[in-house]
Write a protein that holds these residues in place. Sequence first.
Motif, PDB file in Angstrom:
ATOM      1  N   TYR A 202       0.933  -1.160   0.035  1.00 41.30           N
ATOM      2  CA  TYR A 202      -0.036  -0.078  -0.061  1.00 41.30           C
ATOM      3  C   TYR A 202       0.735   1.235   0.035  1.00 41.30           C
ATOM      4  CZ  TYR A 202      -4.598  -2.466   0.577  1.00 41.30           C
ATOM      5  OH  TYR A 202      -5.477  -3.146   0.576  1.00 41.30           O
TER       6      TYR A 202
ATOM      7  N   THR B 260      -4.299   6.239   0.181  1.00 40.00           N
ATOM      8  CA  THR B 260      -3.818   5.208   0.433  1.00 40.00           C
ATOM      9  C   THR B 260      -4.211   3.751  -0.161  1.00 40.00           C
ATOM     10  OG1 THR B 260      -3.009   5.709   2.789  1.00 40.00           O
ATOM     11  CG2 THR B 260      -2.923   3.637   2.377  1.00 40.00           C
TER      12      THR B 260
ATOM     13  N   PRO C   3      -3.464   0.327  -2.845  1.00 39.91           N
ATOM     14  CA  PRO C   3      -2.606  -0.965  -3.250  1.00 39.91           C
ATOM     15  C   PRO C   3      -1.632  -0.329  -4.534  1.00 39.91           C
ATOM     16  CG  PRO C   3      -4.556  -2.084  -2.863  1.00 39.91           C
ATOM     17  CD  PRO C   3      -4.983  -0.523  -2.906  1.00 39.91           C
TER      18      PRO C   3
END
Length: 660
Positions: free
Chosen positions: A256, A263, A265
């Motif tokens: 992440y 925030t 992946p």
Amino acid sequence: MGQYTFKEQYTDLNGTPIGGTFFSTTGVGTVGSREFPRTALPSIALPAVYTNNFIFGYGYFNNTLNTTVGYYSGFYNIIGQGIGKTVLKTNISAPHAFYGLDFNFKDLTIENLNVIPNDVASKRLSFFNCEIREIPTLGSVSTFNSVSKCLMKGVKWNIGQSHSYVDVDNQTIFNSNLNIYDGCMVRLSASDITSTIYRNLYIAFNDCRFLIANEAEASLLTPVDENNNIIENPTESDYRNEFVRRCQIQGISLPYITDYNETIPIGRWVFANGSAINGLVLRNSIINNFEKRRFIFFGYNSERSEKIEITNQKNIPASISASNPSQGVVISDGSISLSSDVDISKRTKSFFTSNIIWLGGMSVLNSLKTINNFPEGYGIILDNKENMAENPTLSGNIQTDKTYIIRSNNPDMATVTYDGKTYNSSIGNRNNVFRGTSITTFVTSSNAVVYEILDEVQYQTVGLRIVNKIPETKITSGNLTNGYWYLVEHDNEQSNTTDYITYKGVNYPSLSSFLVDASDLTFSKTGSIHLRRCWKDDFDSTTETLDKTFWQNGQKPKWVDVLPEDPRCLMKGNTDKEVEMQTDTKDTYIASGHPDFYKYLLELSGTKKPAFQIRGTYMQCIIRKVQELRGWMENEMKNAEQEAGAPKARQKQTEEALDK
């Protein structure tokens, strides 16, 4: 000298304005000025001067850059007219250089570049805003100095940054920032995805097939919902989730990343389909919206354009439709190809037109990119003007400083003797162009034909008509007028897609347009919708009657030739306060595709005029393919064995992009 001259300004890799020596595929002699460009001979001698600027015109150049005398070092800026406009197949040979030479390439296409390893002097090569079709070959002591903002077309060349990789097979990522991979097959290992280096790079993927870790075959990202149904209009999150899902199947946990208060992946990577054309990011697409949130630009070009669709359908707004006026082309969804009955080895003319394009209000036109895969080396090039006179020049009619080309009317080589020198039509010999002197006559073989070259720069223009306004009347009933274009508008909201106008059995939504023909002058409306009359297809201000008064004091819907990369014009009164372009003595608007445009900017007449960006609200485009001079001269630089005939090739025009 042709009717056209080179542009008023060129810049080096640092953006500094430069002068230099000008080269043309149809140049003559060694003067090398804007008005009298040099010939692009098989070998161009590099002078023993520390800094040299070589500016190449449009076309295909196959030659060797060669030093002839010894010197210590030097810089060579080799500048073209733009990607796909100037194409180089070049060798660099410098056996007489003592130390180092720098070759800087900008604004051109590299089809093939080979540094001949014939000395100990190093050669440093740099590329900026270039299309690379084949990785340049270096000599043993040569290096790549800087490579940035390039279009890597089908080439896996992992070097530099801010590139657009297009249609590359088995592409891998590398430690390089702000690249976009468009239409590539991308191979990603688990270590690539979890790498602390790669995770911090900004990377965009558009229409890519991925082979992730141990997957059996590469495939596009196809987002699905919780019921495993394909999502019809995926969002940025949908594409990211699909990438995450496929990684998880391979046992890969994605890191992440927190970036600009998000925030998510692998948060500096963005995935999409349909967000770019040929490595150019589309305005307001998924990738463009990602860029805007992070204040970055992906790829070789920071302009963000809107796509002009090419379609079989009649009712797609702002498109190029198969139902529009055209000649010698076949239009299908996503492509335009030459008709099967077009013989490209002969002089032919083909054209196609767009629908009316509403620009969303008064807008400035920055560029009009005609992205295509026509093989320019065979002369299949989009151009809206003639580069060679239609009728032959007869002996006794040669004019001083005019440039002429020799053709053969049969498969044999033709010869012409002029002013004590003999020329021939052979492409391999490259002795088929001459410039007129005070001598007006010439002697020919029985098969020789001589034509005047009208444009030594070999500009490639498009035609457009653009106006600030159209007649205000909102048409909701009654008969239409034959031969006029009509634009569909919604009464309240132009984004509405449910209301429509029906004409000849086709439902036209808001912002679509059509040309009326005499077979049916009626229409019907469904919902809060109306028509507005735009202009006559063959508009002529001298014969217009219906809207003559309306067009009298403003910009008129007359076709004007424009360079797609430089859409500027002259304005009446030489001020942007005026509402109409300046015209010549034939009442033709003067824009960048006009032969006098750059002459005014260069003060050749003793008077300098300012240029202004073209602006307007409603626009229509016409693009022509003129198979004439280029079918021979550009191929001359590519195929030394071909003599009197031009090889056959047939490819397709694929997309257009509008930047405003």
